[in-house]
Design a protein around this motif. Structure first.
Motif, mmCIF file in Angstrom:
data_model
loop_
_atom_site.group_PDB
_atom_site.id
_atom_site.type_symbol
_atom_site.label_atom_id
_atom_site.label_comp_id
_atom_site.label_asym_id
_atom_site.label_seq_id
_atom_site.Cartn_x
_atom_site.Cartn_y
_atom_site.Cartn_z
ATOM 1 N N GLN A 259 7.498 -18.894 -32.293
ATOM 2 C CA GLN A 259 6.776 -18.713 -31.033
ATOM 3 C C GLN A 259 7.713 -18.926 -29.851
ATOM 4 O O GLN A 259 7.567 -18.285 -28.811
ATOM 5 C CB GLN A 259 5.591 -19.669 -30.946
ATOM 6 C CG GLN A 259 4.616 -19.363 -29.816
ATOM 7 C CD GLN A 259 3.956 -17.996 -29.939
ATOM 8 O OE1 GLN A 259 3.692 -17.537 -31.049
ATOM 9 N NE2 GLN A 259 3.689 -17.351 -28.821
ATOM 10 N N GLY A 260 8.693 -19.825 -30.014
ATOM 11 C CA GLY A 260 9.690 -20.041 -28.967
ATOM 12 C C GLY A 260 10.486 -18.782 -28.677
ATOM 13 O O GLY A 260 10.915 -18.553 -27.540
ATOM 14 N N MET A 261 10.668 -17.943 -29.699
ATOM 15 C CA MET A 261 11.370 -16.675 -29.498
ATOM 16 C C MET A 261 10.588 -15.745 -28.573
ATOM 17 O O MET A 261 11.178 -14.955 -27.837
ATOM 18 C CB MET A 261 11.627 -16.003 -30.846
ATOM 19 C CG MET A 261 12.608 -16.751 -31.731
ATOM 20 S SD MET A 261 12.872 -15.926 -33.308
ATOM 21 C CE MET A 261 13.866 -17.163 -34.177
ATOM 22 N N TRP A 262 9.263 -15.844 -28.618
ATOM 23 C CA TRP A 262 8.454 -15.080 -27.669
ATOM 24 C C TRP A 262 8.745 -15.549 -26.247
ATOM 25 O O TRP A 262 8.704 -14.763 -25.298
ATOM 26 C CB TRP A 262 6.963 -15.238 -27.971
ATOM 27 C CG TRP A 262 6.430 -14.332 -29.039
ATOM 28 C CD1 TRP A 262 6.014 -14.679 -30.287
ATOM 29 C CD2 TRP A 262 6.235 -12.913 -28.944
ATOM 30 N NE1 TRP A 262 5.569 -13.581 -30.980
ATOM 31 C CE2 TRP A 262 5.688 -12.475 -30.177
ATOM 32 C CE3 TRP A 262 6.465 -11.972 -27.936
ATOM 33 C CZ2 TRP A 262 5.386 -11.136 -30.420
ATOM 34 C CZ3 TRP A 262 6.159 -10.638 -28.178
ATOM 35 C CH2 TRP A 262 5.628 -10.241 -29.413
ATOM 36 N N THR B 61 15.412 -22.564 -21.644
ATOM 37 C CA THR B 61 14.469 -23.534 -21.090
ATOM 38 C C THR B 61 13.062 -23.180 -21.548
ATOM 39 O O THR B 61 12.305 -24.040 -22.005
ATOM 40 C CB THR B 61 14.525 -23.533 -19.551
ATOM 41 O OG1 THR B 61 15.871 -23.789 -19.122
ATOM 42 C CG2 THR B 61 13.616 -24.606 -18.975
ATOM 43 N N LYS B 62 12.698 -21.897 -21.416
ATOM 44 C CA LYS B 62 11.375 -21.435 -21.843
ATOM 45 C C LYS B 62 11.207 -21.608 -23.342
ATOM 46 O O LYS B 62 10.132 -21.987 -23.831
ATOM 47 C CB LYS B 62 11.189 -19.974 -21.430
ATOM 48 C CG LYS B 62 9.806 -19.386 -21.699
ATOM 49 C CD LYS B 62 8.731 -19.994 -20.825
ATOM 50 C CE LYS B 62 8.821 -19.601 -19.375
ATOM 51 N NZ LYS B 62 8.404 -18.236 -19.052
ATOM 52 N N TYR B 63 12.264 -21.340 -24.094
ATOM 53 C CA TYR B 63 12.232 -21.523 -25.549
ATOM 54 C C TYR B 63 11.900 -22.968 -25.901
ATOM 55 O O TYR B 63 11.023 -23.241 -26.739
ATOM 56 C CB TYR B 63 13.594 -21.138 -26.139
ATOM 57 C CG TYR B 63 13.812 -21.551 -27.579
ATOM 58 C CD1 TYR B 63 13.309 -20.787 -28.632
ATOM 59 C CD2 TYR B 63 14.532 -22.712 -27.892
ATOM 60 C CE1 TYR B 63 13.520 -21.169 -29.951
ATOM 61 C CE2 TYR B 63 14.740 -23.091 -29.199
ATOM 62 C CZ TYR B 63 14.236 -22.324 -30.226
ATOM 63 O OH TYR B 63 14.440 -22.710 -31.535
ATOM 64 N N ALA B 64 12.575 -23.912 -25.248
ATOM 65 C CA ALA B 64 12.350 -25.335 -25.522
ATOM 66 C C ALA B 64 10.921 -25.741 -25.179
ATOM 67 O O ALA B 64 10.265 -26.474 -25.927
ATOM 68 C CB ALA B 64 13.343 -26.182 -24.720
ATOM 69 N N GLU B 65 10.415 -25.249 -24.049
ATOM 70 C CA GLU B 65 9.042 -25.558 -23.640
ATOM 71 C C GLU B 65 8.036 -25.092 -24.690
ATOM 72 O O GLU B 65 7.107 -25.817 -25.058
ATOM 73 C CB GLU B 65 8.717 -24.851 -22.323
ATOM 74 C CG GLU B 65 9.466 -25.357 -21.112
ATOM 75 C CD GLU B 65 9.151 -24.516 -19.890
ATOM 76 O OE1 GLU B 65 8.594 -25.057 -18.932
ATOM 77 O OE2 GLU B 65 9.442 -23.309 -19.897
ATOM 78 N N VAL B 66 8.220 -23.868 -25.155
ATOM 79 C CA VAL B 66 7.270 -23.289 -26.109
ATOM 80 C C VAL B 66 7.340 -23.999 -27.460
ATOM 81 O O VAL B 66 6.307 -24.275 -28.081
ATOM 82 C CB VAL B 66 7.526 -21.773 -26.275
ATOM 83 C CG1 VAL B 66 6.619 -21.185 -27.344
ATOM 84 C CG2 VAL B 66 7.316 -21.051 -24.952
ATOM 85 N N VAL B 67 8.550 -24.300 -27.915
ATOM 86 C CA VAL B 67 8.712 -25.020 -29.189
ATOM 87 C C VAL B 67 7.966 -26.353 -29.145
ATOM 88 O O VAL B 67 7.233 -26.708 -30.069
ATOM 89 C CB VAL B 67 10.211 -25.241 -29.494
ATOM 90 C CG1 VAL B 67 10.391 -26.239 -30.644
ATOM 91 C CG2 VAL B 67 10.880 -23.925 -29.866
ATOM 92 N N LEU B 68 8.157 -27.089 -28.057
ATOM 93 C CA LEU B 68 7.492 -28.385 -27.923
ATOM 94 C C LEU B 68 5.983 -28.236 -27.776
ATOM 95 O O LEU B 68 5.213 -29.063 -28.287
ATOM 96 C CB LEU B 68 8.061 -29.131 -26.711
ATOM 97 C CG LEU B 68 9.513 -29.594 -26.838
ATOM 98 C CD1 LEU B 68 10.018 -30.153 -25.505
ATOM 99 C CD2 LEU B 68 9.669 -30.648 -27.935
ATOM 100 N N THR C 217 9.505 -10.794 -32.450
ATOM 101 C CA THR C 217 8.585 -10.591 -31.326
ATOM 102 C C THR C 217 8.072 -9.147 -31.343
ATOM 103 O O THR C 217 7.085 -8.848 -32.006
ATOM 104 C CB THR C 217 9.273 -10.924 -29.987
ATOM 105 O OG1 THR C 217 10.492 -10.179 -29.857
ATOM 106 C CG2 THR C 217 9.610 -12.399 -29.910
ATOM 107 N N ILE C 218 8.762 -8.256 -30.664
ATOM 108 C CA ILE C 218 8.324 -6.860 -30.611
ATOM 109 C C ILE C 218 8.275 -6.245 -32.005
ATOM 110 O O ILE C 218 7.345 -5.506 -32.346
ATOM 111 C CB ILE C 218 9.260 -6.045 -29.701
ATOM 112 C CG1 ILE C 218 9.121 -6.507 -28.245
ATOM 113 C CG2 ILE C 218 8.939 -4.559 -29.796
ATOM 114 C CD1 ILE C 218 7.732 -6.335 -27.676
#
Length: 453
Positions: free
Chosen positions: A305-308, A117-124, A51-52
């Motif tokens: 992208q999920g890592m972001w 939770t956010k990671y899973a959302e972004v991956v999907l 990310t950074i």
């Protein structure tokens, strides 16, 4: 009739932001944390590198391949624009006054699980996205609900809720917050503030989602650094108060004697309830909004992208909300937080205790940029949701932009207490279809995570 509707919305909010739904939202994060073997801890170094760290890489992966693409950083900036807002300034203060100093501990614990939770959302969102007629990536809960679960009616419901939420939580409430603070600090009339804000936003919105992401890429890092540096300077000046403040925070969060007797007035249960609720509300993990921005990133790697998404929650809650908490609790020898002030007034008084009159100016500028960025972020979400429902109908999208801009002007001048209640309800309702989707598609998340190298 209006009283009945008001009472109904209030009852709905009590459920949506009450113990059952909050437990479900946090529970989903716990589920993804356990089955990815604490990915946010074991891969945190990789998260920072991807990310950074990637911003300083000589590779071209942070440059869009086409004019219709946006970079992964632009995507997370747009997501942060919609996530980091007045809640980080006023919402944290409210959590402290309602739940006590220990609320920040539970806020951070909920954020820890919310990262996954956010990671899973972004991956999907990246996995199941489509390419629209303009060559732009379009994704988010409506797409992984339709393409992953094959439940288009539920996808349409989510998209409609997202569009309506963009008018409330992303528009009217934000423009009202800006006009109030600017009027108070600089004595600029509400109508003039609304006109200027609508004009600025209009220039950005008419340029489409790509312009929104490009402006967010500039505004979000600036506003985050500006606020964080201001808080750090404050805490350096009040450094002597930090040890006792940390002791107060953890004793308030875990002191079972206080919880049983209620001597201090704030129990562990209260700290947990308000801390977790405000944490979920602040970083929006599980709400389904941020993945819409992340899905537009020019990347073929859902996990990266999920890592972001993980970093987004970390910055929003662990960093910014914690700094706000420490500022408030160390102000005036640790007495200000329990003085009867609340919301933005409390945070303003805290900064003013060290910075003097500049404290009010500092908070006014912070709210201006935080809320302005939120307006742009939610405009992005709303356009993408409408693009999904309308099949890319350009006339409808243009009408949406015009209406959105007009609401910015109107929101600066109206009494919006009830609008906040409706906005909270719509925002909470968005979480229900989204949480159902990521739970039923969790196998896809685990598979992609395991295969990632």
């Amino acid at each position: 009739m209006s009283d009945f509707f008001t009472a109904a919305v209030e009852q709905l909010n009590l459920f949506l932001w009450g113990p059952v739904m909050i437990a479900l939202m946090v529970g989903v994060g716990v589920y993804f944390t356990l089955f990815t073997r604490f990915f946010q801890i074991t891969h945190f170094k990789t998260v920072l590198k991807n990310t950074i760290g990637s911003l300083f890489s000589k590779s071209n992966k942070n440059k869009p391949e086409t004019k219709s693409s946006i970079t992964p950083f632009q995507a997370v900036s747009t997501a942060l624009a919609g996530t980091v807002g007045t809640g980080n300034i006023a919402g944290v203060a409210t959590a402290l006054t309602a739940g006590g100093p220990g609320a920040i501990v539970w806020m951070c614990i909920s954020a820890f699980f919310g990262m996954m939770t956010k990671y899973a959302e972004v991956v999907l969102a990246v996995k199941y996205r489509n390419v629209n007629q303009h060559g732009e990536y379009s994704g988010g809960p409506m797409y992984y609900i339709e393409n992953g679960l094959k439940l288009k009616p539920m996808a349409i419901i989510f998209a409609l809720l997202c569009i309506m939420s963009s008018f409330g939580i992303g528009n009217i409430t934000q423009s009202n917050s800006i006009s109030d603070v600017i009027n108070t600090v600089f004595n600029i009339p509400h109508w003039l503030c609304g006109l200027l804000l609508a004009t600025l936003c209009g220039v950005v919105l008419i340029g489409g989602v790509n312009r929104i992401s490009k402006v967010s890429e500039i505004i979000v890092p600036f506003m985050a650094v500006f606020y964080v540096l201001g808080a750090i300077v404050f805490l350096c000046i009040n450094a002597g108060q930090i040890p006792s403040t940390l002791k107060l925070i953890f004793s308030s969060a875990f002191n079972l004697k206080s919880a049983a007797g209620g001597v201090a007035g704030y129990t562990v249960r209260q700290a947990l309830q308000y801390g977790v609720a405000r944490g979920v509300f602040t970083n929006e993990a599980g709400m389904g909004s941020a993945p819409i921005a992340h899905a537009s990133a020019d990347t073929n790697d859902p996990v990266s992208q999920g890592m972001w998404g993980i970093f987004e929650v970390f910055l929003d809650t662990i960093v910014i909300c914690t700094l706000t908490t420490l500022v408030i609790l160390t102000a005036k020898g640790g007495t200000l937080w329990n003085s009867g002030l609340d919301g933005a007034q409390l945070t303003t008084a805290a900064f003013s205790s060290v910075f003097g009159s500049f404290g009010a100016v500092f908070i006014a500028i912070s709210i201006l940029f935080f809320a302005f960025a939120t307006i742009l972020g939610w405009a992005f979400y709303g356009q993408k949701a409408l693009d999904y429902i309308s099949g890319g109908n350009e006339n409808l999208i243009l009408a949406y932009k015009i209406f959105y801009i007009l609401l910015i002007f109107a929101g600066a001048m109206i009494n919006i207490k009830f609008v906040w209640s409706i906005a909270d309800a719509l925002n909470g309702l968005m979480a229900i279809p989204n949480l159902i989707a990521i739970l039923f598609l969790s196998g896809v998340v685990f598979k992609l995570t395991k295969e990632h190298k």
